[in-house]
Design a protein around this motif. Structure first.
Motif, PDB file in Angstrom:
ATOM      1  N   THR A 115     -14.816  -3.547  -1.967  1.00 55.22           N
ATOM      2  CA  THR A 115     -15.455  -4.615  -1.196  1.00 55.22           C
ATOM      3  C   THR A 115     -16.934  -4.706  -1.541  1.00 55.22           C
ATOM      4  OG1 THR A 115     -13.881  -4.308   0.622  1.00 55.22           O
ATOM      5  CG2 THR A 115     -15.913  -5.482   1.128  1.00 55.22           C
ATOM      6  N   PHE A 153      -8.653  -2.990   4.564  1.00 57.03           N
ATOM      7  CA  PHE A 153      -7.907  -3.729   3.544  1.00 57.03           C
ATOM      8  C   PHE A 153      -7.971  -5.233   3.813  1.00 57.03           C
ATOM      9  CE2 PHE A 153      -5.958   0.476   3.937  1.00 57.03           C
ATOM     10  CZ  PHE A 153      -6.066   0.932   2.629  1.00 57.03           C
ATOM     11  N   THR A 184      -8.257   4.015   1.252  1.00 57.90           N
ATOM     12  CA  THR A 184      -9.255   3.421   2.148  1.00 57.90           C
ATOM     13  C   THR A 184     -10.647   3.445   1.523  1.00 57.90           C
ATOM     14  OG1 THR A 184      -9.516   5.558   3.287  1.00 57.90           O
ATOM     15  CG2 THR A 184      -7.944   3.986   4.218  1.00 57.90           C
ATOM     16  N   ALA A 196     -10.745   0.816  -1.161  1.00 55.22           N
ATOM     17  CA  ALA A 196     -10.866  -0.535  -0.607  1.00 55.22           C
ATOM     18  C   ALA A 196     -12.290  -0.819  -0.154  1.00 55.22           C
ATOM     19  CB  ALA A 196      -9.889  -0.710   0.558  1.00 55.22           C
ATOM     20  N   LEU A 252     -11.231  -6.391   2.560  1.00 51.83           N
ATOM     21  CA  LEU A 252     -11.183  -6.491   1.100  1.00 51.83           C
ATOM     22  C   LEU A 252     -10.518  -7.796   0.664  1.00 51.83           C
ATOM     23  CD1 LEU A 252     -11.365  -5.417  -1.809  1.00 51.83           C
ATOM     24  CD2 LEU A 252      -9.247  -4.144  -1.371  1.00 51.83           C
ATOM     25  N   HIS A 304       0.775  -1.234   0.000  1.00 55.38           N
ATOM     26  CA  HIS A 304       0.000   0.000   0.000  1.00 55.38           C
ATOM     27  C   HIS A 304       0.813   1.295   0.000  1.00 55.38           C
ATOM     28  CE1 HIS A 304      -2.656  -3.134   1.844  1.00 55.38           C
ATOM     29  NE2 HIS A 304      -3.462  -2.665   0.922  1.00 55.38           N
TER      30      HIS A 304
END
Length: 448
Positions: free
Chosen positions: A125, A168, A118, A121, A171, A88
Motif C-alpha cells: 500500500t 487487504f 499482512t 499488504a 490495499l 489469501h
C-alpha cells in the motif's frame, strides 16, 4: 477533464520508471520490516486467540481462516468479504510450509506466515501510494514523505502487524487509485484486476470502483464522447462481474463450507446491517466529531490506548479489550501535539488542492470522490468502534490528498517548500515515535 498529451505522458512514465525501482523498493522493504517487527512484538498477545481484543477487530477469526486447511475450513468470506479466503488462504498455506522448513514450530510458523501477508499488504500500500503521487505530478521528495506518513500511520502500524481483513481492503482501494493515476501508461487489465481484488476483499468497494472506472476513461482520454466512455465502463463492468462470479464458483468448489457471499439472502443480510445504522442521529454533531477524529487524526497518529475489562458471565473469565477512543481534544500531551502538526499539514494540503486540480483534475476528483464515499460509510455503518477498523480504507486516500495538496501549495508559493519539508520531517519523526510506542503499549496490555 485532463487529457495528457503523448509527450508529457512519456516524460512522466520515464521519470516514474526511474524513481520507483530505487526508492520504491526501499520504502517497501523498510516498512515491511517495520510491520514484521511489530508483529514479533505482538505475537504473544491475545489477539491470535480471541476477537475484539483490539477495538472490534476479528483477529482470531481472520487468523483461523488463513491457517486452516481446506478440509477443515471455517471461512471468514461472506457477503462483506466474498472472496477473501480464495485470494489469501493459498498464499498463507505456502508461507506456513516455508516457515516450517526453516525449523519454526507449527504455532510460530502459522503466526509468521500470516504476518508475511499482512506486512506485505501494508508495505505494498505504501509503495502504490508513492507511485500514485509520482504519476499525479508530485515531486519525488514530497511523494516519499507522504508515503512514509502512510507507512508510519496508526492504521498501518497496527493492522499490518496483526491478522485483520481491512489492511487487504485498503490495499485493494489503493490499487484501484494507482491504476487510475497511471492513465495512458497503464495496461488495460490493471484497473479491472484491481477492481476484482478490491471487491473480492470488501463487496462495498464496488461503489467507488464504478466511479473510478469512469474517472479512468476521462484521465486516459481514449474516447471523446460520453456515450463511448459509458459504453466502455459498462463493458469493463461486465467483464469484472463475470470474473467475480467465476472466482466465487471456484471458491465454492475449493472451500465448500465458505458462505456464498453472492447469494441473495447473504446480500440482503448485509444490506440490513448497513441500513440499521442509517438513523436520523447519524448526522448529529457528536457522530460527525467522532468521524473526523477517527478518520482524520486517530488513523494517522495513535491516541492513548485504554484497556477495558468485561466479564461475559457471572462465572466467566475477565476479558481485556483495548479501545482507541479519545475524548480529550484540548489536553496538551505528546500525541495531541503531534495531532496539531498533522492538522497544520492537513490545512495546507486542502488549501493547495485547487492548484493541483488545474494540473490533474481527474485524479483530484477521483480522490475526493473516494474520500466522500468512505466518510459517508463510516458515518452510517454499525457501531462506533468499527470506525477504527475502517480507517485502513481512508488513511492512504487522505494522505494522498494531503500529499497532492502540499505539492499544489508549494507550486503556488515557492517559499513554502522549505518550511513544509521541515514540518513534514518533524511530524514524521514524532508520528513514528508515537505509533511505535503504541505497539509497545499493546504488547504490555494484551500479553498472554
Amino acid at each position: 477533464m485532463e487529457v495528457p498529451n503523448a509527450q508529457s505522458e512519456g516524460a512522466v512514465h520515464a521519470r516514474v520508471s526511474r524513481r520507483w525501482r530505487g526508492l520504491g523498493a526501499i520504502l517497501f522493504l523498510g516498512f515491511y520490516s517495520l510491520y514484521f517487527a511489530a508483529h514479533v512484538r505482538l505475537s504473544d498477545t491475545v489477539v491470535y486467540l480471541k476477537d475484539d481484543a483490539l477495538s472490534s477487530a476479528r483477529t482470531s477469526m481472520v487468523f483461523t481462516d488463513l491457517i486452516t486447511a481446506r478440509s477443515d475450513e471455517r471461512g471468514l468470506s461472506g457477503s462483506a468479504h466474498p472472496l477473501f479466503t480464495l485470494f489469501h488462504q493459498p498464499a498463507a498455506q505456502l508461507a506456513i510450509l516455508g516457515w516450517e522448513r526453516l525449523s519454526q514450530g507449527t504455532n510460530s510458523a502459522r503466526k509468521h506466515a500470516v504476518a508475511v501477508l499482512t506486512a506485505g499488504a501494508g508495505a505494498l500500500t505504501v509503495l502504490l501510494l508513492y507511485q500514485t503521487l509520482l504519476w499525479t505530478g508530485v515531486s519525488m521528495g514530497r511523494s516519499v514523505l507522504a508515503a512514509a506518513i502512510q507507512g508510519g500511520s496508526t492504521m498501518a502500524a497496527v493492522w499490518a502487524a496483526v491478522p485483520e481483513v481491512w489492511v487487504f481492503c485498503g490495499l485493494g482501494l489503493m490499487a484501484m487509485l494507482w491504476a487510475v493515476a497511471r492513465g495512458r501508461s497503464g495496461r488495460w487489465w490493471e484497473l479491472p484486476l484491481a477492481v476484482v481484488y478490491a471487491v473480492g476483499c470488501w463487496a462495498w468497494l464496488v461503489i467507488p470502483a464504478v466511479f473510478l472506472l469512469l474517472m479512468a476513461e476521462f484521465r486516459a482520454g481514449k474516447l471523446s464522447s460520453w456515450f463511448g466512455r459509458l459504453f466502455s465502463v459498462l463493458g469493463s463492468l461486465a467483464v469484472i462481474v463475470s470474473a467475480l462470479l467465476a472466482l466465487n464458483t471456484l471458491q465454492r468448489v475449493l472451500y465448500p463450507r465458505v458462505i456464498n457471499g453472492f447469494e441473495v439472502a447473504a446480500l440482503q443480510e448485509e444490506m440490513e446491517i448497513v441500513s440499521a445504522g442509517v438513523q436520523p442521529e447519524a448526522w448529529s454533531r457528536e457522530r460527525v466529531r467522532r468521524l473526523i477524529q477517527s478518520a482524520g487524526f486517530t488513523a494517522v497518529v495513535a491516541p492513548e490506548a485504554v484497556v477495558k475489562e468485561r466479564t461475559p458471565g457471572k462465572a466467566g473469565p475477565v476479558r481485556r479489550s483495548v479501545s482507541f477512543q479519545d475524548d480529550r481534544w484540548l489536553q496538551m500531551d505528546f500525541h495531541h501535539a503531534v495531532w496539531g502538526a498533522w492538522a497544520l499539514l492537513l490545512v495546507l494540503g486542502l488549501g493547495g488542492l485547487p492548484v493541483m486540480a488545474r494540473h490533474a483534475p481527474g485524479m483530484v476528483l477521483a480522490l475526493l470522490g473516494v474520500v466522500a464515499f468512505v466518510a459517508a460509510f463510516l458515518l452510517f455503518y454499525r457501531v462506533e468502534l468499527d470506525r477504527f477498523l475502517f480507517g485502513s480504507l481512508v488513511t492512504p486516500i487522505l494522505v494522498a490528498v494531503v500529499g497532492i495538496g502540499l505539492e499544489g501549495a508549494v507550486r503556488f508559493w515557492r517559499g513554502l517548500a522549505l518550511p513544509v519539508g521541515l514540518l513534514t520531517l518533524v511530524f514524521l519523526g514524532a508520528q513514528m515515535t508515537r505509533n511505535w510506542q503504541l505497539v509497545l503499549e499493546l504488547d504490555s496490555m494484551l500479553k498472554l
